[in-house]
Design a protein around this motif. Sequence first.
Motif, PDB file in Angstrom:
ATOM      1  N   LYS A  38       0.717  -1.115   0.326  1.00 40.05           N
ATOM      2  CA  LYS A  38       0.070   0.201   0.366  1.00 40.05           C
ATOM      3  C   LYS A  38       0.925   1.081   0.082  1.00 40.05           C
ATOM      4  CE  LYS A  38      -4.271   2.575   1.962  1.00 40.05           C
ATOM      5  NZ  LYS A  38      -5.125   2.206   2.712  1.00 40.05           N
ATOM      6  N   ILE A  42       0.535   4.326  -2.652  1.00 35.97           N
ATOM      7  CA  ILE A  42       0.929   5.211  -2.211  1.00 35.97           C
ATOM      8  C   ILE A  42       1.960   6.564  -2.947  1.00 35.97           C
ATOM      9  CG2 ILE A  42       0.688   6.196  -0.523  1.00 35.97           C
ATOM     10  CD1 ILE A  42      -1.126   4.282   0.546  1.00 35.97           C
ATOM     11  N   GLN A  48      -2.782  10.440  -4.026  1.00 34.36           N
ATOM     12  CA  GLN A  48      -3.062   9.517  -2.065  1.00 34.36           C
ATOM     13  C   GLN A  48      -1.351  10.213  -1.515  1.00 34.36           C
ATOM     14  OE1 GLN A  48      -4.962   6.315  -1.579  1.00 34.36           O
ATOM     15  NE2 GLN A  48      -4.208   5.839  -3.738  1.00 34.36           N
ATOM     16  N   GLN A  50       1.098  10.295   1.680  1.00 35.11           N
ATOM     17  CA  GLN A  50       0.873   9.175   3.416  1.00 35.11           C
ATOM     18  C   GLN A  50       2.652  10.167   4.167  1.00 35.11           C
ATOM     19  OE1 GLN A  50       0.741   5.912   4.972  1.00 35.11           O
ATOM     20  NE2 GLN A  50       1.785   6.520   7.478  1.00 35.11           N
ATOM     21  N   TYR A  66      -6.424   9.061   2.267  1.00 34.59           N
ATOM     22  CA  TYR A  66      -6.126   7.298   0.907  1.00 34.59           C
ATOM     23  C   TYR A  66      -7.525   7.177   0.481  1.00 34.59           C
ATOM     24  CZ  TYR A  66      -2.950   6.283   4.587  1.00 34.59           C
ATOM     25  OH  TYR A  66      -1.773   5.838   5.367  1.00 34.59           O
ATOM     26  N   HIS A  83     -11.380  10.470  -0.280  1.00 34.96           N
ATOM     27  CA  HIS A  83     -10.089  10.954   1.029  1.00 34.96           C
ATOM     28  C   HIS A  83     -10.444  10.380   1.968  1.00 34.96           C
ATOM     29  CE1 HIS A  83     -10.179  13.395  -3.547  1.00 34.96           C
ATOM     30  NE2 HIS A  83      -9.000  12.371  -3.190  1.00 34.96           N
TER      31      HIS A  83
END
Length: 164
Positions: A38, A42, A48, A50, A66, A83
């Motif tokens: 994941k 991302i 998206q 992090q 995400y 989102h």
Amino acid sequence: MSVIDFKILIPEDQTLMETIAEWYYDEWSIPYEKSILKLKAIANDHSQFQVVILQNSNPVATGGVYHQVGLLELQPRFNIHKHWLALVYTLPTMRKQGLGGKLCNYLEALAKDRGIREIHLFTDTAVSLYRQLGWSEMEVVEYGSRRVTVMKKATGSIEDEITV
């Protein structure tokens, strides 16, 4: 004096991805490989993201925005929301220092900068924190054996203010 930096995860951040995957396994029993896959996806998707908080260059907290979160599998009617602020984690030794709030504010600002007008989240442990950060409660729903509160927040994206 402590220096706090925010780092947006990029595909080359393999060591950070491994650290985050370990945190997510320890905190929520999310399989390590699932988290790595994941996080890689991302890091390669501008819609998206992090973010990791580094304190004196050491990772201490993380979270992201995400398209897909676990709630959507059990409550598919929420798929209309694209989102989701999720997987906000702070090292246990660093909790109660305001890092979670700073991280959430940074994620919201980044969402706004990327043209995202509204974000959602679900929680069963931090409703009061998110209320303090300006989030609105939508409803309480079943999520497996837990009851979670689904919340939303407008980012105030500039696109909201454009009228034709």
